[in-house]
Design an enzyme around this catalytic site. Structure first.
Site, PDB file in Angstrom:
ATOM      1  N   GLY A 278       1.127  -1.611  -0.076  1.00 29.76           N
ATOM      2  CA  GLY A 278       0.128   0.009  -0.384  1.00 29.76           C
ATOM      3  C   GLY A 278       0.881   1.600   0.069  1.00 29.76           C
ATOM      4  O   GLY A 278       0.561   2.595   0.000  1.00 29.76           O
ATOM      5  N   PRO A 321       4.775  -4.891  -0.111  1.00 29.46           N
ATOM      6  CA  PRO A 321       4.917  -3.709  -1.716  1.00 29.46           C
ATOM      7  C   PRO A 321       4.436  -4.528  -3.597  1.00 29.46           C
ATOM      8  O   PRO A 321       5.563  -4.528  -3.836  1.00 29.46           O
ATOM      9  CB  PRO A 321       6.086  -3.252  -1.449  1.00 29.46           C
ATOM     10  CG  PRO A 321       7.326  -3.785  -1.167  1.00 29.46           C
ATOM     11  CD  PRO A 321       6.154  -4.685  -0.161  1.00 29.46           C
ATOM     12  N   ARG A 323       2.972  -1.857  -5.781  1.00 35.12           N
ATOM     13  CA  ARG A 323       3.706  -0.444  -5.859  1.00 35.12           C
ATOM     14  C   ARG A 323       4.179   0.360  -6.444  1.00 35.12           C
ATOM     15  O   ARG A 323       5.241   0.999  -7.258  1.00 35.12           O
ATOM     16  CB  ARG A 323       2.118   0.550  -6.431  1.00 35.12           C
ATOM     17  CG  ARG A 323       2.065   2.009  -6.389  1.00 35.12           C
ATOM     18  CD  ARG A 323       1.083   2.713  -6.726  1.00 35.12           C
ATOM     19  NE  ARG A 323       0.070   2.480  -5.861  1.00 35.12           N
ATOM     20  CZ  ARG A 323      -1.400   2.282  -6.329  1.00 35.12           C
ATOM     21  NH1 ARG A 323      -1.860   2.909  -7.471  1.00 35.12           N
ATOM     22  NH2 ARG A 323      -2.016   1.938  -5.966  1.00 35.12           N
ATOM     23  N   ARG A 360      -6.735   3.792 -14.708  1.00 32.64           N
ATOM     24  CA  ARG A 360      -7.025   4.447 -13.525  1.00 32.64           C
ATOM     25  C   ARG A 360      -7.328   5.602 -13.099  1.00 32.64           C
ATOM     26  O   ARG A 360      -8.485   6.051 -12.319  1.00 32.64           O
ATOM     27  CB  ARG A 360      -5.461   4.156 -13.567  1.00 32.64           C
ATOM     28  CG  ARG A 360      -4.918   2.810 -13.339  1.00 32.64           C
ATOM     29  CD  ARG A 360      -3.298   2.474 -11.795  1.00 32.64           C
ATOM     30  NE  ARG A 360      -4.206   3.064 -10.710  1.00 32.64           N
ATOM     31  CZ  ARG A 360      -3.673   3.938  -9.772  1.00 32.64           C
ATOM     32  NH1 ARG A 360      -3.221   4.804 -10.554  1.00 32.64           N
ATOM     33  NH2 ARG A 360      -3.496   4.454  -9.098  1.00 32.64           N
ATOM     34  N   CYS A 391     -14.263   4.559 -27.725  1.00 33.46           N
ATOM     35  CA  CYS A 391     -15.533   5.532 -28.158  1.00 33.46           C
ATOM     36  C   CYS A 391     -16.375   5.288 -26.585  1.00 33.46           C
ATOM     37  O   CYS A 391     -17.141   4.709 -26.057  1.00 33.46           O
ATOM     38  CB  CYS A 391     -15.870   4.219 -28.502  1.00 33.46           C
ATOM     39  SG  CYS A 391     -15.670   4.681 -30.616  1.00 33.46           S
ATOM     40  N   TYR A 421      -0.014  -1.490 -11.883  1.00 31.36           N
ATOM     41  CA  TYR A 421      -1.895  -1.854 -12.418  1.00 31.36           C
ATOM     42  C   TYR A 421      -1.790  -1.103 -13.507  1.00 31.36           C
ATOM     43  O   TYR A 421      -2.967  -0.474 -13.506  1.00 31.36           O
ATOM     44  CB  TYR A 421      -2.949  -1.257 -11.050  1.00 31.36           C
ATOM     45  CG  TYR A 421      -2.433  -1.158  -9.763  1.00 31.36           C
ATOM     46  CD1 TYR A 421      -2.376  -3.256  -9.675  1.00 31.36           C
ATOM     47  CD2 TYR A 421      -1.411  -1.182  -8.729  1.00 31.36           C
ATOM     48  CE1 TYR A 421      -2.760  -3.394  -8.803  1.00 31.36           C
ATOM     49  CE2 TYR A 421      -1.109  -1.601  -7.569  1.00 31.36           C
ATOM     50  CZ  TYR A 421      -1.281  -2.748  -7.528  1.00 31.36           C
ATOM     51  OH  TYR A 421      -1.691  -3.481  -6.431  1.00 31.36           O
TER      52      TYR A 421
HETATM   53  N1  LLP Z   1      -1.105  -7.089  -0.477  1.00 28.85           N
HETATM   54  C1  LLP Z   1      -2.353  -7.382  -0.523  1.00 28.85           C
HETATM   55  C2  LLP Z   1      -3.258  -8.668   0.676  1.00 28.85           C
HETATM   56  C3  LLP Z   1      -3.267  -5.942  -1.333  1.00 28.85           C
HETATM   57  O1  LLP Z   1      -4.374  -6.372  -1.682  1.00 28.85           O
HETATM   58  C4  LLP Z   1      -2.584  -5.628  -2.493  1.00 28.85           C
HETATM   59  C5  LLP Z   1      -2.807  -5.033  -3.417  1.00 28.85           C
HETATM   60  C6  LLP Z   1      -0.476  -5.620  -1.987  1.00 28.85           C
HETATM   61  C7  LLP Z   1      -0.042  -5.873  -0.861  1.00 28.85           C
HETATM   62  C8  LLP Z   1       0.366  -4.757  -2.632  1.00 28.85           C
HETATM   63  O2  LLP Z   1      -0.466  -3.060  -2.778  1.00 28.85           O
HETATM   64  P1  LLP Z   1       0.369  -2.165  -3.003  1.00 28.85           P
HETATM   65  O3  LLP Z   1       1.654  -2.199  -2.573  1.00 28.85           O
HETATM   66  O4  LLP Z   1       1.007  -2.474  -5.064  1.00 28.85           O
HETATM   67  O5  LLP Z   1      -0.891  -0.648  -3.085  1.00 28.85           O
HETATM   68  N2  LLP Z   1      -5.561  -1.391  -8.931  1.00 28.85           N
HETATM   69  C9  LLP Z   1      -5.854  -0.688  -7.676  1.00 28.85           C
HETATM   70  C10 LLP Z   1      -4.553  -0.747  -6.338  1.00 28.85           C
HETATM   71  C11 LLP Z   1      -4.957  -1.952  -5.622  1.00 28.85           C
HETATM   72  C12 LLP Z   1      -4.411  -2.566  -4.901  1.00 28.85           C
HETATM   73  C13 LLP Z   1      -5.215  -4.182  -4.625  1.00 28.85           C
HETATM   74  N3  LLP Z   1      -3.630  -4.805  -3.674  1.00 28.85           N
HETATM   75  C14 LLP Z   1      -4.871   1.152  -7.920  1.00 28.85           C
HETATM   76  O6  LLP Z   1      -4.716   0.965  -9.734  1.00 28.85           O
HETATM   77  O7  LLP Z   1      -4.653   1.464  -8.268  1.00 28.85           O
END
Ligand code: LLP
Length: 463
Positions: A278, A321, A323, A360, A391, A421
């Site tokens: 996150g 992590p 993103r 996004r 479209c 993403y």
């Molecule tokens: N761990 C779990 C259990 C998760 O559900 C997620 C993301 C992560 C780790 C990784 O999170 P990150 O570090 O990538 O923020 N499609 C959305 C983001 C959805 C995230 C879903 N879960 C976007 O494009 O912002």
């Protein structure tokens, strides 16, 4: 994230009194290193280069639109996370952000583990040689077939997401004659979004088992009685694109409290906690993300402190992590097509991709930056909206940005920080062909995911 309203762009100043765009950068040719991957620079001719290769050459070889991934930056970010957390913690890259076999091999070489959330991601991970014990399997509705494969392959952990799944995984593990290592995903009551978090809400969603009403404690009770399960810890994930560490701190505190309650009730000290993913990245110059070492320190300090006060052995921490590792390492390259100035409003710049390669903006109102990259320009800034070719009027890639006023069809523009993403959420809307992901490193480029072809589309359409 809130952006300060800028009174007006240099053109249309009479009409636009409010907006969510920033002032144009003093120099539109400058590349803010916060949003571009580490090897990006401009060459003597003013063209952007990545990994030592100019976008003109890359576009010629791979076409547009395309994602270009800076491999050495990806690897460096993996190492930064692994080093920041050290040998007493585990970093699991969240494959949902972007996964391919090459990425799996890089992760393996750089010492990271991998979090997967579907049978497809699991297959990719195993196919590319990630040792099963370094894989964590997530999801709120894993199918029986997926659980069978994960248990059969010997994944290092399955993160249990419901009461039904506790029983399901236990049965399957027993059938395989193994004790499956599992964590229970708890909903700690923290909802975090970018710069804000809410510490008391958000049980009302599909993931995890709530801590607040004793459900999580009950899930632990059940998991501990089942022979097929080895409960190794508790898992919490509070959201995505988060800048404020306070949400993670509340989450860590609540998870440690649960460990203390488990110790008091069962006499068992669970050895691990996972604090999810996150962490936010910079999409525009206004975002200020934390560095991995700051995050690691903040998390380990709070866990250590809470454990000391609860007289618990400090558990092994893991994080996930996605993103923050892959997001900043790629940009999307587009060719400019139609340019449509709307008098008194803004100029619409259409590119050869759009919502099919970056959903996004349409889905989350996400903000991106954009730059003219095939050349430099000294022309005045003009307020633009970069739109796709689909479209749908919501087919926006960059809502408000400034590009040089002499922009012309055929110019190449690039949107940075599209590594996470974008390809993983890409679609074939309007029968668009999903772009390739091209890894660039030390003067060499190769597609790690090739461009889709019309034959690919037709091969699924079986008549
Ligand atoms: N761990 C779990 C259990 C998760 O559900 C997620 C993301 C992560 C780790 C990784 O999170 P990150 O570090 O990538 O923020 N499609 C959305 C983001 C959805 C995230 C879903 N879960 C976007 O494009 O912002």
């Amino acid at each position: 994230m809130s952006r300060s309203a800028h009174p007006a762009g240099p053109r249309h100043a009479d009409v636009l009194t409010e907006g969510h765009y920033s002032a144009p950068a003093a120099d539109l040719n400058a590349l803010d290193e916060k949003v571009w991957s580490r090897t990006v620079t401009r060459d003597a001719d003013g063209a952007l280069t990545v990994g030592g290769m100019s976008v003109a050459r890359l576009a010629e070889e791979f076409g547009t639109p395309a994602y270009f991934l800076d491999e050495s930056d990806f690897r460096a970010r993996c190492r930064a996370w692994a080093d920041a957390f050290g040998p007493d913690a585990d970093v699991f890259y969240a494959g949902k952000a972007f996964l391919s076999r090459a990425v799996v091999r890089w992760l393996k070489e750089e010492g990271l583990n991998l979090d997967v959330c579907s049978g497809g991601e699991l297959t990719t991970a195993l196919e590319a040689g990630m040792p099963a014990e370094r894989i964590a399997f997530h999801g709120n509705n894993k199918t029986v077939a997926e659980i069978e494969r994960a248990v059969g392959a010997g994944v290092g952990r399955i993160v249990l997401d419901s009461f039904q799944e506790i029983v399901r995984v236990a049965h399957i593990a027993q059938r395989h004659g193994v004790r499956q290592r599992v964590q229970i995903r708890v909903t700690v009551g923290v909802e975090a979004h970018t710069h804000e978090f809410i510490a008391t809400a958000h049980e009302d969603q599909k993931f995890g088992i709530a801590l607040a009403d004793g459900q999580a404690a009950e899930a632990v009770r059940r998991a501990l009685t089942l022979d097929g399960l080895e409960l190794i810890g508790v898992h919490s994930h509070i959201g995505s694109q988060i800048f404020d560490m306070a949400g993670f701190e509340v989450s860590a505190r609540r998870v440690v409290q649960l460990l203390a309650e488990i110790r008091d009730e069962h006499g068992v000290e669970l050895p691990e906690i996972d604090l999810g993913g996150g962490l936010g990245i910079a999409y525009t110059s206004e975002d200020d993300p934390r560095e991995p070492h700051e995050i690691a320190k903040a998390l380990s300090d709070i866990v250590t402190r809470e454990c000391e006060s609860a007289k618990l052995r400090t558990p092994r921490i893991s994080v996930e992590p996605g993103r923050a590792i892959v997001g900043p390492t790629a940009f999307t390259l587009y060719e400019v097509g139609t340019i449509k100035p709307l008098e008194g409003l803004r100029t619409y710049v259409s590119v050869d991709g759009g919502m099919s390669d970056n959903i996004r903006t349409a889905l989350y109102d996400a903000e991106y930056s954009v730059a003219l990259v095939s050349r430099t320009s000294d022309a005045e800034p003009m307020l633009v909206r970069v739109v796709g070719k689909h479209c749908e009027s919501g087919d926006i890639v960059v809502k408000d940005a400034f590009l040089p006023a002499d922009l012309a069809p055929g110019d190449l523009i690039a949107v940075p920080a599209t590594g996470a993403y974008c390809r993983s959420m890409a679609s074939n809307y309007n029968h668009a062909l999903r772009p390739p992901v091209v890894a660039v490193r030390d003067g060499e480029a190769r597609a790690i995911v090739r461009r889709e072809t019309e034959e690919d589309l037709l091969s699924l359409d079986v008549g």
